[in-house]
Design a protein around this motif. Structure first.
Motif, PDB file in Angstrom:
ATOM      1  N   ARG A   1      -2.652 -10.754  -1.282  1.00  0.00           N
ATOM      2  CA  ARG A   1      -1.236 -10.759  -0.884  1.00  0.00           C
ATOM      3  C   ARG A   1      -0.325 -10.864  -2.112  1.00  0.00           C
ATOM      4  NH1 ARG A   1      -3.327 -14.577   3.149  1.00  0.00           N
ATOM      5  NH2 ARG A   1      -3.515 -13.513   5.170  1.00  0.00           N
ATOM      6  N   SER A   2      -0.720 -11.666  -3.084  1.00  0.00           N
ATOM      7  CA  SER A   2       0.088 -11.801  -4.300  1.00  0.00           C
ATOM      8  C   SER A   2       0.164 -10.477  -5.056  1.00  0.00           C
ATOM      9  CB  SER A   2      -0.500 -12.884  -5.213  1.00  0.00           C
ATOM     10  OG  SER A   2      -0.415 -14.154  -4.617  1.00  0.00           O
ATOM     11  N   ILE A   3      -0.958  -9.761  -5.123  1.00  0.00           N
ATOM     12  CA  ILE A   3      -0.955  -8.471  -5.815  1.00  0.00           C
ATOM     13  C   ILE A   3      -0.128  -7.449  -5.033  1.00  0.00           C
ATOM     14  CG2 ILE A   3      -2.401  -6.576  -6.624  1.00  0.00           C
ATOM     15  CD1 ILE A   3      -4.582  -8.628  -7.172  1.00  0.00           C
ATOM     16  N   GLN A   4      -0.185  -7.496  -3.700  1.00  0.00           N
ATOM     17  CA  GLN A   4       0.687  -6.633  -2.909  1.00  0.00           C
ATOM     18  C   GLN A   4       2.159  -6.908  -3.218  1.00  0.00           C
ATOM     19  OE1 GLN A   4      -0.839  -7.537   1.069  1.00  0.00           O
ATOM     20  NE2 GLN A   4      -1.590  -5.444   1.260  1.00  0.00           N
ATOM     21  N   THR A   5       2.502  -8.179  -3.358  1.00  0.00           N
ATOM     22  CA  THR A   5       3.873  -8.531  -3.729  1.00  0.00           C
ATOM     23  C   THR A   5       4.232  -7.944  -5.092  1.00  0.00           C
ATOM     24  OG1 THR A   5       3.751 -10.602  -2.477  1.00  0.00           O
ATOM     25  CG2 THR A   5       5.460 -10.452  -4.164  1.00  0.00           C
ATOM     26  N   CYS A   6       3.305  -8.074  -6.041  1.00  0.00           N
ATOM     27  CA  CYS A   6       3.554  -7.541  -7.381  1.00  0.00           C
ATOM     28  C   CYS A   6       3.749  -6.028  -7.354  1.00  0.00           C
ATOM     29  CB  CYS A   6       2.399  -7.897  -8.306  1.00  0.00           C
ATOM     30  SG  CYS A   6       2.271  -9.648  -8.689  1.00  0.00           S
ATOM     31  N   LEU A   7       2.910  -5.332  -6.600  1.00  0.00           N
ATOM     32  CA  LEU A   7       3.050  -3.877  -6.510  1.00  0.00           C
ATOM     33  C   LEU A   7       4.381  -3.487  -5.866  1.00  0.00           C
ATOM     34  CD1 LEU A   7      -0.580  -2.871  -5.406  1.00  0.00           C
ATOM     35  CD2 LEU A   7       0.511  -2.361  -7.602  1.00  0.00           C
ATOM     36  N   ALA A   8       4.774  -4.222  -4.819  1.00  0.00           N
ATOM     37  CA  ALA A   8       6.054  -3.928  -4.174  1.00  0.00           C
ATOM     38  C   ALA A   8       7.209  -4.143  -5.141  1.00  0.00           C
ATOM     39  CB  ALA A   8       6.223  -4.806  -2.934  1.00  0.00           C
ATOM     40  N   VAL A   9       7.164  -5.225  -5.910  1.00  0.00           N
ATOM     41  CA  VAL A   9       8.242  -5.528  -6.859  1.00  0.00           C
ATOM     42  C   VAL A   9       8.281  -4.507  -7.984  1.00  0.00           C
ATOM     43  CG1 VAL A   9       9.002  -7.179  -8.617  1.00  0.00           C
ATOM     44  CG2 VAL A   9       8.325  -7.994  -6.362  1.00  0.00           C
ATOM     45  N   ILE A  10       7.130  -4.217  -8.585  1.00  0.00           N
ATOM     46  CA  ILE A  10       7.123  -3.353  -9.760  1.00  0.00           C
ATOM     47  C   ILE A  10       7.524  -1.925  -9.414  1.00  0.00           C
ATOM     48  CG2 ILE A  10       4.700  -2.591  -9.693  1.00  0.00           C
ATOM     49  CD1 ILE A  10       6.654  -3.759 -12.804  1.00  0.00           C
ATOM     50  N   PHE A  11       7.165  -1.454  -8.218  1.00  0.00           N
ATOM     51  CA  PHE A  11       7.548  -0.080  -7.881  1.00  0.00           C
ATOM     52  C   PHE A  11       8.952  -0.001  -7.303  1.00  0.00           C
ATOM     53  CE2 PHE A  11       2.949   0.653  -8.240  1.00  0.00           C
ATOM     54  CZ  PHE A  11       3.007   1.701  -9.139  1.00  0.00           C
ATOM     55  N   ALA A  12       9.474  -1.113  -6.787  1.00  0.00           N
ATOM     56  CA  ALA A  12      10.900  -1.150  -6.467  1.00  0.00           C
ATOM     57  C   ALA A  12      11.709  -1.064  -7.755  1.00  0.00           C
ATOM     58  CB  ALA A  12      11.238  -2.428  -5.701  1.00  0.00           C
ATOM     59  N   CYS A  13      11.268  -1.794  -8.781  1.00  0.00           N
ATOM     60  CA  CYS A  13      11.918  -1.691 -10.096  1.00  0.00           C
ATOM     61  C   CYS A  13      11.675  -0.316 -10.713  1.00  0.00           C
ATOM     62  CB  CYS A  13      11.400  -2.774 -11.030  1.00  0.00           C
ATOM     63  SG  CYS A  13      11.807  -4.450 -10.510  1.00  0.00           S
ATOM     64  N   GLY A  14      10.526   0.280 -10.386  1.00  0.00           N
ATOM     65  CA  GLY A  14      10.202   1.594 -10.912  1.00  0.00           C
ATOM     66  C   GLY A  14      11.147   2.686 -10.443  1.00  0.00           C
ATOM     67  N   MET A  15      11.966   2.406  -9.447  1.00  0.00           N
ATOM     68  CA  MET A  15      12.986   3.372  -9.035  1.00  0.00           C
ATOM     69  C   MET A  15      14.077   3.508 -10.099  1.00  0.00           C
ATOM     70  SD  MET A  15      11.782   4.389  -6.189  1.00  0.00           S
ATOM     71  CE  MET A  15      13.163   5.391  -5.645  1.00  0.00           C
ATOM     72  N   PHE A  16      14.104   2.577 -11.060  1.00  0.00           N
ATOM     73  CA  PHE A  16      15.159   2.586 -12.074  1.00  0.00           C
ATOM     74  C   PHE A  16      14.615   2.526 -13.496  1.00  0.00           C
ATOM     75  CE2 PHE A  16      16.412   0.290  -8.235  1.00  0.00           C
ATOM     76  CZ  PHE A  16      17.422   1.120  -7.772  1.00  0.00           C
ATOM     77  N   VAL A  17      13.304   2.450 -13.641  1.00  0.00           N
ATOM     78  CA  VAL A  17      12.701   2.420 -14.972  1.00  0.00           C
ATOM     79  C   VAL A  17      11.341   3.105 -14.899  1.00  0.00           C
ATOM     80  CG1 VAL A  17      11.652   0.161 -14.584  1.00  0.00           C
ATOM     81  CG2 VAL A  17      12.078   0.931 -16.923  1.00  0.00           C
ATOM     82  N   GLU A  18      10.948   3.779 -15.972  1.00  0.00           N
ATOM     83  CA  GLU A  18       9.717   4.560 -15.970  1.00  0.00           C
ATOM     84  C   GLU A  18       8.557   3.686 -16.457  1.00  0.00           C
ATOM     85  OE1 GLU A  18       6.731   6.357 -16.126  1.00  0.00           O
ATOM     86  OE2 GLU A  18       7.270   6.961 -18.156  1.00  0.00           O
TER      87      GLU A  18
END
Length: 481
Positions: free
Chosen positions: A380-397
């Motif tokens: 679950r923690s890694i799922q949270t990390c993936l959700a956060v990092i790819f939400a941020c990935g909408m604005f950074v490569e």
């Protein structure tokens, strides 16, 4: 003194690696994430530290540690396919010279991330990998947070250990998302770690690190941080078993963060409401539009750094336009589309989706077992990390950052760990021990003759085994009473 300390750490990884080969894999992850060769002033400067550590890790595995290898999963297949595909797109890159530089970095990330699940298999190894991953990033995030407490922070300031443009860990938009990621992983470490001492001082220290990470997120003044905080809070709330308590704690943290923020921070964040008046946001929108047009004529991509050939027109305040050249994608998915075309984008998105599914299967297999509940919590923690990092990935490569790819590796490691545990426990219940010499690959319940859709086979038996239930199949395998 700093060079000597970094050299000692490298030598410690190598020395311990001779006794436990998987430690060399941890050493490569430390080099890849913490980047000691960029922090050195002499001893490690310009030295192939990553190559030496990576070669030693692979060689030690092949010679000493080939036990219970993981299956060749769909995620692994996509990682290999992407490594091949980016090598293909390099052949028709529109800016071949500079494209090779990024390919050289990306191919190493993809190949080693594919290798990690072979060396990391047990609980101790998985947690050790997580600790190295987390504390390597904290080495860059903590200075950002501490300097923010002293100076108040600011946008586009180099408050970390590395200068800007050397690493994503020196870029404010990325750091703002990683600060939230660290909170999710530190929460797991505080609640489930078997390696760190179980004393109050350690737990207090971990919660202190979470606070500094949140300060670093605010101190970047990056609007991406607001997205990361929203996605991270929503995901943690969804997975929380004590939602009222979580809301109470979130309210306290929000109040403290509001008290720490300044008028400068509020003015910067408020530009989210009017992106058309913000030059930076409009440039990104125009680049994304150009990328879609570029993909029509280059469906297989233009290779790394293909944005160097773009030309975008951006409106000015006085009603005119200004033409800009070579503006970056600032979006992980548009970057994949522009650089590697529709095939590259499809494979990458499919890999993300499969990682979420693998983590979900890990939760289903381990959540009812007190002994293995740590794996469900980490998934679950890694799922949270993936959700956060790819939400941020909408604005950074960040598509080819080792920070992202090691999350993919951890997803495979966890899923394979849960599969091995479930298969062993199910085999014990069915009274059939694994065959000698076959390790964890022996006897998978869903392959047993006579146990099909009408029987209690496969994952159902595995989950019953983890719960400790005496599951009896409706159709018994041939040869069993």
């Amino acid at each position: 003194m700093q060079d000597l300390l970094l050299l000692v750490v490298c030598l410690m990884f190598v020395t311990v690696g001779f006794l436990s080969p998987f430690v060399l894999t941890l050493g490569y992850v430390w080099v890849d994430v913490f980047a000691p060769h960029y922090l050195s002033y002499g001893l490690l400067l310009g030295q192939p530290v990553a190559f030496i550590m990576g070669a030693a890790a692979v060689a030690s595995y092949l010679l000493l540690d080939r036990k219970s290898p993981p299956r060749f999963t769909a995620i692994t297949a996509l990682q290999v396919a992407l490594a091949i595909w980016i090598t293909c797109t390099l052949q028709w890159a529109v800016v071949p010279g500079i494209a090779y530089v990024k390919w050289d970095s990306a191919i190493k990330v993809a190949v080693f991330a594919t290798f990690v699940p072979y060396a990391i298999r047990s609980r101790v190894q998985i947690e050790a990998l997580l600790l190295v991953y987390v504390f390597s990033m904290l080495g860059h995030i903590l200075p950002w947070g501490l300097k923010t407490l002293v100076s108040g922070g600011g946008y586009e300031l180099a408050l970390g250990l590395l200068p800007v443009n050397v690493s994503l860990l020196a870029e404010s938009s990325t750091v703002s998302g990683l600060g939230v990621m660290m909170v999710a992983l530190l929460l797991w470490i505080a609640g489930h770690s078997e390696i760190l001492p179980k004393i109050r001082l350690v737990k207090v220290g971990l919660f202190g690190l979470m606070g500094v990470c949140l300060v670093a997120t605010i101190g970047t003044f990056a609007r991406t941080g607001l997205v990361a905080l929203g996605v991270g809070a929503a995901t943690l709330f969804w997975y929380s078993k004590h939602k009222i308590r979580f809301l109470f704690a979130a309210g306290i943290v929000s109040g403290a963060m509001a008290a720490l923020t300044s008028d400068r921070w509020a003015a910067r964040i408020s530009t989210v409401n009017d992106y058309q008046a913000d030059a930076s946001a409009m440039i990104r929108v125009r680049v994304w539009q150009w990328t879609l047009e570029f993909a029509q004529t280059h469906p297989f991509g233009g290779g790394f750094w293909s944005f160097q050939v773009n030309k975008v027109e951006v409106p000015t305040i006085d009603g005119g336009t200004v033409t800009l050249f070579g503006r970056a994608f600032h979006n992980v998915f548009f970057a994949l589309l522009g650089e590697h075309g529709w095939p590259g984008l499809f494979m990458y998105v499919a890999m993300i989706g499969l990682c979420f599914l693998a983590l979900r299967r890990t939760v289903l297999l381990t959540r009812d077992s007190p002994e293995h509940r740590w794996a469900a919590a980490l998934a679950r923690s890694i799922q949270t990390c993936l959700a956060v990092i790819f939400a941020c990935g909408m604005f950074v490569e960040i598509g080819w950052s080792p920070i992202v790819w090691y999350l993919f590796s951890l997803s495979v490691c966890l899923r394979e760990y849960a599969r091995r545990v479930a298969a062993k426990d199910a085999a014990m219940i069915m009274g059939r021990a694994p065959k000698p010499g076959h390790g964890d690959r022996a006897w998978l319940p869903d392959r047993t003759p006579g146990v099909g859709a009408a029987g209690l086979g496969g994952q159902t038996v595995a989950r019953s085994a983890l719960r400790g239930e005496a599951a009896t199949p409706l159709i018994r395998p041939f040869g069993h009473p």
